[in-house]
Design a protein around this motif. Structure first.
Motif, PDB file in Angstrom:
ATOM      1  N   GLN A   1      -3.538  -2.989 -10.340  1.00  0.00           N
ATOM      2  CA  GLN A   1      -3.602  -2.380  -9.493  1.00  0.00           C
ATOM      3  C   GLN A   1      -3.789  -4.024  -8.666  1.00  0.00           C
ATOM      4  OE1 GLN A   1      -5.261   0.058  -8.239  1.00  0.00           O
ATOM      5  NE2 GLN A   1      -6.422   1.229  -9.147  1.00  0.00           N
ATOM      6  N   GLY A   2      -3.389  -4.927  -8.949  1.00  0.00           N
ATOM      7  CA  GLY A   2      -3.825  -6.086  -8.528  1.00  0.00           C
ATOM      8  C   GLY A   2      -3.561  -7.637  -9.841  1.00  0.00           C
ATOM      9  N   PRO A   3      -3.788  -8.717  -9.095  1.00  0.00           N
ATOM     10  CA  PRO A   3      -4.054  -9.248  -8.203  1.00  0.00           C
ATOM     11  C   PRO A   3      -2.655  -9.533  -7.296  1.00  0.00           C
ATOM     12  CG  PRO A   3      -3.585 -11.241  -9.562  1.00  0.00           C
ATOM     13  CD  PRO A   3      -3.312  -9.806 -10.526  1.00  0.00           C
ATOM     14  N   GLU A   4      -2.979  -8.947  -6.125  1.00  0.00           N
ATOM     15  CA  GLU A   4      -1.860  -8.456  -5.223  1.00  0.00           C
ATOM     16  C   GLU A   4      -1.375  -9.811  -4.721  1.00  0.00           C
ATOM     17  OE1 GLU A   4      -3.350  -5.614  -2.137  1.00  0.00           O
ATOM     18  OE2 GLU A   4      -4.305  -7.064  -1.840  1.00  0.00           O
TER      19      GLU A   4
ATOM     20  N   LEU B   1       0.865 -11.592  -2.677  1.00  0.00           N
ATOM     21  CA  LEU B   1       1.726 -11.299  -1.408  1.00  0.00           C
ATOM     22  C   LEU B   1       2.252 -13.070  -0.802  1.00  0.00           C
ATOM     23  CD1 LEU B   1      -0.926  -9.390  -0.229  1.00  0.00           C
ATOM     24  CD2 LEU B   1       0.547  -8.194   0.200  1.00  0.00           C
TER      25      LEU B   1
ATOM     26  N   TYR C   1       1.586   3.166 -15.479  1.00  0.00           N
ATOM     27  CA  TYR C   1       0.422   1.836 -15.890  1.00  0.00           C
ATOM     28  C   TYR C   1       0.435   0.885 -14.456  1.00  0.00           C
ATOM     29  CZ  TYR C   1      -3.069  -1.093 -17.679  1.00  0.00           C
ATOM     30  OH  TYR C   1      -4.053  -1.232 -17.380  1.00  0.00           O
ATOM     31  N   LEU C   2       0.327   1.121 -13.470  1.00  0.00           N
ATOM     32  CA  LEU C   2       0.459   0.362 -12.428  1.00  0.00           C
ATOM     33  C   LEU C   2      -0.709  -0.702 -12.015  1.00  0.00           C
ATOM     34  CD1 LEU C   2       2.359  -0.661 -10.319  1.00  0.00           C
ATOM     35  CD2 LEU C   2       1.477   1.808  -8.577  1.00  0.00           C
TER      36      LEU C   2
ATOM     37  N   ARG D   1      -6.055 -13.837   6.726  1.00  0.00           N
ATOM     38  CA  ARG D   1      -4.741 -14.103   7.880  1.00  0.00           C
ATOM     39  C   ARG D   1      -4.203 -13.153   8.256  1.00  0.00           C
ATOM     40  NH1 ARG D   1      -0.356 -15.019   2.241  1.00  0.00           N
ATOM     41  NH2 ARG D   1      -0.304 -13.149   1.991  1.00  0.00           N
TER      42      ARG D   1
ATOM     43  N   LEU E   1      -6.315   3.921  -2.091  1.00  0.00           N
ATOM     44  CA  LEU E   1      -6.449   2.449  -1.108  1.00  0.00           C
ATOM     45  C   LEU E   1      -7.330   1.772  -0.998  1.00  0.00           C
ATOM     46  CD1 LEU E   1      -3.201   3.874   1.191  1.00  0.00           C
ATOM     47  CD2 LEU E   1      -3.360   2.622  -1.204  1.00  0.00           C
TER      48      LEU E   1
ATOM     49  N   ARG F   1       3.154   1.894  -3.589  1.00  0.00           N
ATOM     50  CA  ARG F   1       1.400   2.140  -4.122  1.00  0.00           C
ATOM     51  C   ARG F   1       1.501   3.662  -4.207  1.00  0.00           C
ATOM     52  NH1 ARG F   1      -1.859  -0.653  -7.347  1.00  0.00           N
ATOM     53  NH2 ARG F   1      -1.505  -2.669  -6.725  1.00  0.00           N
TER      54      ARG F   1
ATOM     55  N   GLU G   1      -1.250 -14.637 -12.821  1.00  0.00           N
ATOM     56  CA  GLU G   1      -2.005 -13.779 -13.486  1.00  0.00           C
ATOM     57  C   GLU G   1      -1.262 -12.410 -13.948  1.00  0.00           C
ATOM     58  OE1 GLU G   1      -6.331 -13.629 -10.986  1.00  0.00           O
ATOM     59  OE2 GLU G   1      -6.473 -11.794 -12.298  1.00  0.00           O
TER      60      GLU G   1
ATOM     61  N   PHE H   1       1.069  -1.158   0.224  1.00  0.00           N
ATOM     62  CA  PHE H   1      -0.263  -0.148   0.150  1.00  0.00           C
ATOM     63  C   PHE H   1       0.932   1.467   0.045  1.00  0.00           C
ATOM     64  CE2 PHE H   1      -5.030  -0.230   1.520  1.00  0.00           C
ATOM     65  CZ  PHE H   1      -4.413  -1.095   0.471  1.00  0.00           C
TER      66      PHE H   1
ATOM     67  N   GLN I   1      -4.220   7.157 -12.848  1.00  0.00           N
ATOM     68  CA  GLN I   1      -3.622   7.642 -11.502  1.00  0.00           C
ATOM     69  C   GLN I   1      -3.013   9.639 -11.356  1.00  0.00           C
ATOM     70  OE1 GLN I   1      -1.978   6.054  -9.576  1.00  0.00           O
ATOM     71  NE2 GLN I   1      -0.589   4.241 -10.947  1.00  0.00           N
TER      72      GLN I   1
ATOM     73  N   ARG J   1      -9.454  -3.465  -8.122  1.00  0.00           N
ATOM     74  CA  ARG J   1      -9.542  -3.080  -9.621  1.00  0.00           C
ATOM     75  C   ARG J   1      -9.187  -2.892 -10.548  1.00  0.00           C
ATOM     76  NH1 ARG J   1      -7.371  -9.449  -9.801  1.00  0.00           N
ATOM     77  NH2 ARG J   1      -6.552  -8.866 -11.921  1.00  0.00           N
TER      78      ARG J   1
ATOM     79  N   ASP K   1      -1.069  -9.887 -16.938  1.00  0.00           N
ATOM     80  CA  ASP K   1      -1.580  -8.926 -17.317  1.00  0.00           C
ATOM     81  C   ASP K   1      -0.386  -7.567 -17.688  1.00  0.00           C
ATOM     82  OD1 ASP K   1      -3.885  -9.928 -16.578  1.00  0.00           O
ATOM     83  OD2 ASP K   1      -4.195  -8.831 -14.910  1.00  0.00           O
TER      84      ASP K   1
END
Lengths: 181, 181, 181, 181
Positions: free
Chosen positions: B137-140, B142, B134-135, C114, D126, B125, B167, B122, D137, D132, B171
């Motif tokens: 957004q996901g999937p995260e 972690l 062009y960031l 989690r 956030l 970001r 994935e 976060f 930006q 998504r 993308d």
């Protein structure tokens, strides 16, 4: 009681940084104290380097912060967040037992533009949570357009801003005194 | 089209960093590409140093990112936020014309503990917003408890995690291809 | 001293909310006190409505918080942030003189998944900064997978988690006692 | 192509809200479109209420957003963060399949004070990550001191601000067109 140990950390390494000017204005507003600015010219944090032994500059900074009655952090806003320089110092300080627990800490910022570092202060605040310092919640001291903000003596020209800084530093001093007693 | 230039930035300098393992797993999942890891061993950002001329390591990193079709940032969580090492690189890259505008970028993180770096992602970001990349957004992605997360080949063992990484990288690849065409 | 007034705010309105279970476990850990849960079923904040006079539910909540020796906020994570329900209450409480200054406040969270609410706690922390409460920095109590976290009596089963909650509540109690004296 | 469906969400319910003025200025800058403002006067989110069936106002808002080619969110800053009113709407929209995936979305803010909502925009950004969307930006449109910012026709008086809004809206329009084709 004039022997309070006050430590300042400036997130900018530039010699004539406005945040250093602000740091000194804050130290002045804090009142009588033994003031030292910490040296943030540390190596980049590297776990392999740490494994060889804590660098001496890191040890020196950690001892300085550990021995402080109060700490002021002057935090520029680089890319909407604290400088890597400052975060690198926080990263090193967190290793091998950090020196922040219960420590009175105040954040101030000077930043070009009109907001004065709102976002860098918020981000820094979150970076400090895990250390559980006694981090003052406010008042926020956010110096916008710093090239016009200080007089020739390095004091904040704006009365309201100077008043907020005085209030923040009085709270910091009181927190330092309360912790000593 | 296998000549995509993929650049990876790893927020940890440690040789055996789990984030570097993750970065390589991400590059594998990205598919055929010319992959290079950027060197984040830069001087600490210092405006006075910059005034003497951009350090050559900074110029090299900036050219690498500028020439990339896509960038993956593997971001550890140090004190609930990105390492100073990584932020220092972002600070340097932002000087003298940054290389991020419109650039496809994906963030991944590996972090000890159960959350896998939610907070560092976060925070990172937000540090990137001003660059307007062009960031994705996901999937995260972690990766928690990284010491148990990878198999001997450096791939994510957990099927769900591996699927998310696949994935995200698909993308990223598509964004890189779309930008080229 | 058993007449401490403890107020709980639960960010979920659902009757069987895990955050309400956690709130009660926190109140139990706080020890002897007069515990009341505040009612967050307020109208949506609307400046035009406010201009007609503060709604009675808002006044009641504000008086409850103002009279509290300590406040516990149990904060779900909806979309990586505090629920609108809770923020709406904070927005109303901020009008016409807020009741938070110097007030001992602790945050706890329960959240499916989690991480247990890492991001909602960070976001809530920032929302409270302007009020300058005495917001405990930690330890963070983050209850993951709440459907398996509590025993039949509503206590945290995990010893480490229960210990953190006990520590946080002891600190909250001490802050409340210090403020009274 | 003038039949683009543009939806606006205003985080303030006040009739004469500056954010609503800004929302309309943004819609004007977007150019020819079928513009509708969504109704955020929803019940407070409550899982028990949801279990009885989605409230009709929620369904209506979700359909509106789902059918939009682009969405503009005008976000006040209440207590350094988005209003509970807006977050409550996001919380409802996230239930039962959210309408945001890939949707072109732009954020603008008007806020009393000099920063114009820097922190509320960061926090909102956030909150949207998990959905998504195609969230632009930048450029950031942050209207400070809104009572002096608009002319009698509701347009931004400041040339630079008006230019940023025009750029943001052009990007939003292009994203909407690209998605249609």
């Amino acid at each position: 009681m004039t022997d309070l140990k006050l430590v300042g950390l400036c997130g900018s390494l530039r010699r004539d940084s406005w945040n250093r000017v602000l740091l000194r204005a804050a130290a002045d507003a804090f009142g009588p104290a033994d003031f030292t600015e910490g040296n943030l010219r540390l190596p980049l944090y590297d776990g392999d380097l740490e494994a060889e032994g804590m660098p001496s500059e890191v040890t020196a900074l950690k001892e300085l912060v550990a021995g402080a009655d109060a700490v002021i952090i002057a935090c520029p806003e680089y890319n909407k967040a604290p400088p890597g320089v400052l975060k690198n110092a926080l990263d090193w300080l967190s290793r091998g037992g950090h020196p922040w627990a219960g420590k009175p800490v105040a954040i101030v910022s000077a930043s070009a533009g009109r907001a004065g570092g709102e976002r860098t202060q918020f981000a820094l605040r979150l970076m400090m949570v895990a250390f559980r310092p006694y981090l003052l919640q406010g008042p926020e001291v956010l110096v916008a357009n710093p090239s016009e903000a200080f007089n020739a003596d390095g004091a904040l020209q704006d009365e309201r801003g100077a008043g907020l800084l005085a209030e923040l530093m009085e709270d910091l001093r009181n927190a330092a005194l309360a912790r000593r007693s």
